[in-house]
Design an enzyme around this catalytic site. Structure first.
Site, mmCIF file in Angstrom:
data_model
loop_
_atom_site.group_PDB
_atom_site.id
_atom_site.type_symbol
_atom_site.label_atom_id
_atom_site.label_comp_id
_atom_site.label_asym_id
_atom_site.label_seq_id
_atom_site.Cartn_x
_atom_site.Cartn_y
_atom_site.Cartn_z
ATOM 1 N N ASP A 1 22.760 6.522 11.068
ATOM 2 C CA ASP A 1 23.853 6.036 11.904
ATOM 3 C C ASP A 1 23.334 4.836 12.692
ATOM 4 O O ASP A 1 22.125 4.723 12.921
ATOM 5 C CB ASP A 1 24.297 7.155 12.846
ATOM 6 N N ASP B 1 23.083 11.116 15.821
ATOM 7 C CA ASP B 1 22.871 11.629 17.174
ATOM 8 C C ASP B 1 23.220 13.105 17.302
ATOM 9 O O ASP B 1 23.033 13.696 18.346
ATOM 10 C CB ASP B 1 23.646 10.806 18.203
ATOM 11 N N ASP C 1 28.070 12.829 14.771
ATOM 12 C CA ASP C 1 27.739 12.822 13.349
ATOM 13 C C ASP C 1 27.586 14.218 12.765
ATOM 14 O O ASP C 1 26.980 14.386 11.711
ATOM 15 C CB ASP C 1 26.436 12.033 13.133
#
Length: 629
Positions: free
Chosen positions: A309, A508, A512
């Site tokens: 991410d 995180d 996610d």
């Protein structure tokens, strides 16, 4: 001689049915269930040696002439050596759990709590959420909380693995078990007891150390047929020596049959996997890598693609003022003070970043007047009698100001994926400003390390493509999937996995969660107080990507260690079972006494334990400063 046999009978019986009784209590029921285990081998072997000796002692007439020999010492020494091996094994296992002991030792015993205006020292168990806790210089922070007064630097290496103390001001979060340095502060307790981060870490490490990896299931299946096979080999050995062996054939048959049973006891096989898991996960915890699910320890080594991410993983996760270039005649600090004054009235993240930058530089921020926000353009206000406008280039065009003077800076910002803002003061173009979510300092090194491991790195983000591709180009990321929603990240992972490649996802752990669950291995980036323990397989306490290459390297080292252990355990049995059966006797006249078989079996287990303990010296591929313990 007969008196000696009586004494040996008494002493051996005490050993076998005293300390050695555990082998019969576990081994015989397993044998009756047709699921013989290691204890069954010991029980059969020692019972055979003891039983034969008892007959030779008290009813020697039942035995063929010349075969009345006793093997009491073999039975007693076998049990003694195996129990000694298990004591050494237990001590070594205890050493593998030192990570847990370290973590338990990090918990403070008492806390100084402010109640009814007085500061009193109470046991940690009596601290409640909402209590105001005082921390003096050198104290351990007793529980998790939020600073309300005072300031200091706190050593958080036990959480993050990072050796540099972190500054704590009012509003900052603190974690129980961390060490306060020179300052003093009070904080409000938010999590106590089993809810603290340290308690969660201890639970995760315990769960990981007790996990059964897929490779262990294979070992269990092999052991399930190995033990019956050994019993069959021992029976065949006994029969061959009884029929074809030299006189006294019964003694030779008994000795060699018992030696086969003892030498093949697969204790080393049973230890090979769990000890490596315990040592590996314990060492990982010391490095700030928590394997929440034990199977991730095996799965992670197979990852071919690391999907990450962007926000909060590659970047800091919060916007910061990155650029402020002024026109001729304007001072940077003056412009920042005026722009920040305007932005104090805005709740936009960009405005917050500008205000925070001014505060960080110690700039006094005046109160604005006549504030006006123009949607899609920007904002304006009067500050200390000066008219200030802040906004996009179209706002400057509306004010008849030419921004082409900043064309070079605007082009550079665009290439970096940043959207420029402009400021005008009293009708003059004063500055070009950019606010962005900056890349973490450790991210470039982590990406290089992943590439060095032969892995591809893909970025999956909801951010716009131009910004994402600019960051990817700067970091050398191999593939970019941009402008996706959380469920779109799951679809992106499925595409990456489509050709059978194993994919690990780093996020995180909160936004996610679906992607972390979809990936073959989910790694959550946490910073101690925001650890995602429910959706991830692995938690990286350091809060940056450097933990990922270390986690992968440790995964590979642990599985390699397990394979070394299994190779030794199986290889040892494959070589020594024929020797115990008497394969060397026709050519060399060599036989393996059951006593030496028991010693060799114990040595095999100790070797496996020693090899597993080597993982404690794992340093990783990224230089780490040891945590303060």
């Amino acid at each position: 001689m007969q008196e000696s046999w009586y004494l040996q009978f008494v002493l051996t019986t005490l050993v076998l049915f005293g300390p050695g009784l555990r082998f019969y209590q576990k081994g015989i029921p397993a044998l009756l269930r047709l699921a013989p285990d290691m204890n069954s081998l010991v029980a059969i072997g020692t019972a055979a040696a003891w039983g034969y000796s008892v007959v030779a002692t008290f009813a020697s007439g039942l035995l063929p002439e010349g075969t009345a020999n006793v093997y009491y010492e073999a039975a007693a020494v076998i049990v003694t050596l195996i129990l000694l091996g298990r004591v050494l094994e237990a001590r070594a296992k205890g050493r593998t759990s030192e990570a847990i002991k370290h973590l338990m030792g990090l918990q403070a015993k008492t806390a100084r709590v402010v109640r009814d205006g007085e500061t009193i020292e109470i046991p940690l168990a009596d601290v409640h959420a909402g209590d105001t806790v005082l921390v003096r210089p050198g104290d351990r922070v007793p529980v998790d909380g939020t600073v309300v007064d005072g300031n200091s630097y706190v050593d958080e290496s036990m959480i993050t693995g990072e050796p540099v103390p972190v500054e704590k001001l009012a509003g900052a979060d603190v974690v129980g078990g961390t060490i306060n340095k020179t300052g003093s502060f009070t904080f409000r307790a938010t999590k106590v007891g089993a809810d603290t981060v340290l308690a969660q870490i201890i639970r995760m490490v315990e769960q990981a150390q007790g996990a059964k990896l897929p490779i262990q299931s294979l070992v269990d299946k092999v052991t399930a047929w190995f033990v019956p096979a050994v019993i069959a080999i021992a029976a065949i050995t006994f029969a061959i020596w009884l029929i074809f062996g030299p006189d006294p054939a019964l003694s030779f048959a008994l000795v060699n049959g018992v030696a086969v049973l003892i030498i093949a006891c697969p204790c080393a096989m049973g230890l090979a996997t769990p000890t490596s898991i315990m040592v590996g996960t314990g060492r990982a915890a010391e490095m700030g890598v928590l394997f929440r699910k034990g199977e991730a320890l095996q799965t992670l080594r197979n990852a071919e693609i690391i999907a990450v991410d962007k926000t909060g993983t590659l970047t800091k996760g919060r916007p910061e003022l990155t650029d402020l270039d002024t026109s001729a005649g304007f001072e940077r600090s003056d412009v920042l003070a005026l722009v920040a004054a305007v932005e104090t009235r805005s709740e936009h993240p960009i405005a917050e970043a500008i205000v925070e930058a001014a505060k960080a530089e110690g700039i006094a921020i005046a109160a604005p007047a006549n504030f006006e926000a123009v949607p899609g353009f920007g904002a304006s206000a009067t500050v200390k009698g000066r008219t200030v406008h802040v906004g996009a280039d179209r706002l400057m065009t509306k004010l008849n100001l030419d921004v082409s003077v900043f064309a070079d800076q605007a082009a550079r910002l665009g290439s970096e994926g940043k959207s420029p803002l402009y400021a005008s003061i009293d009708g003059k173009l004063a500055a070009i400003i950019a606010v962005a979510d900056p890349i973490k300092e450790t991210t470039p090194q982590a990406i290089r390390m992943l590439h060095d491991l032969g892995l591809k790195v893909a970025m999956i983000t909801g951010d716009n493509r131009r910004t994402a591709e600019a960051i990817a180009a700067k970091l050398g990321i191999d593939e970019v999937i941009a402008e996706v929603l959380p469920d779109g990240k799951v679809a992106a992972l499925k595409r990456l996995k489509a050709d059978g490649r194993a994919v690990a996802f780093v996020g995180d752990g909160i936004n996610d969660a679906p992607a972390l669950a979809e990936a073959d291995v989910g790694l959550a980036i946490g910073t101690g107080t925001d650890v995602a323990i429910e959706s991830a397989d692995v938690v990286l306490m350091s809060g940056d990507l450097l933990g990922v290459p270390n986690a992968i390297a440790l995964s590979k080292a642990t599985i390699r260690n397990i394979k070394e252990n299994l190779f030794w355990a199986f290889g040892y049995n494959a070589v020594l079972i024929p020797v115990a059966a008497g394969a060397l006797y026709p050519a060399y006249g060599l036989l393996l006494s059951p006593i030496f078989a028991a010693g060799a079996m114990a040595l095999s287990s100790v070797f496996v334990l020693g090899n597993a303990l080597r993982l404690r010296g794992f340093r990783g591929i990224v230089a780490q400063t040891p945590s303060t313990r």
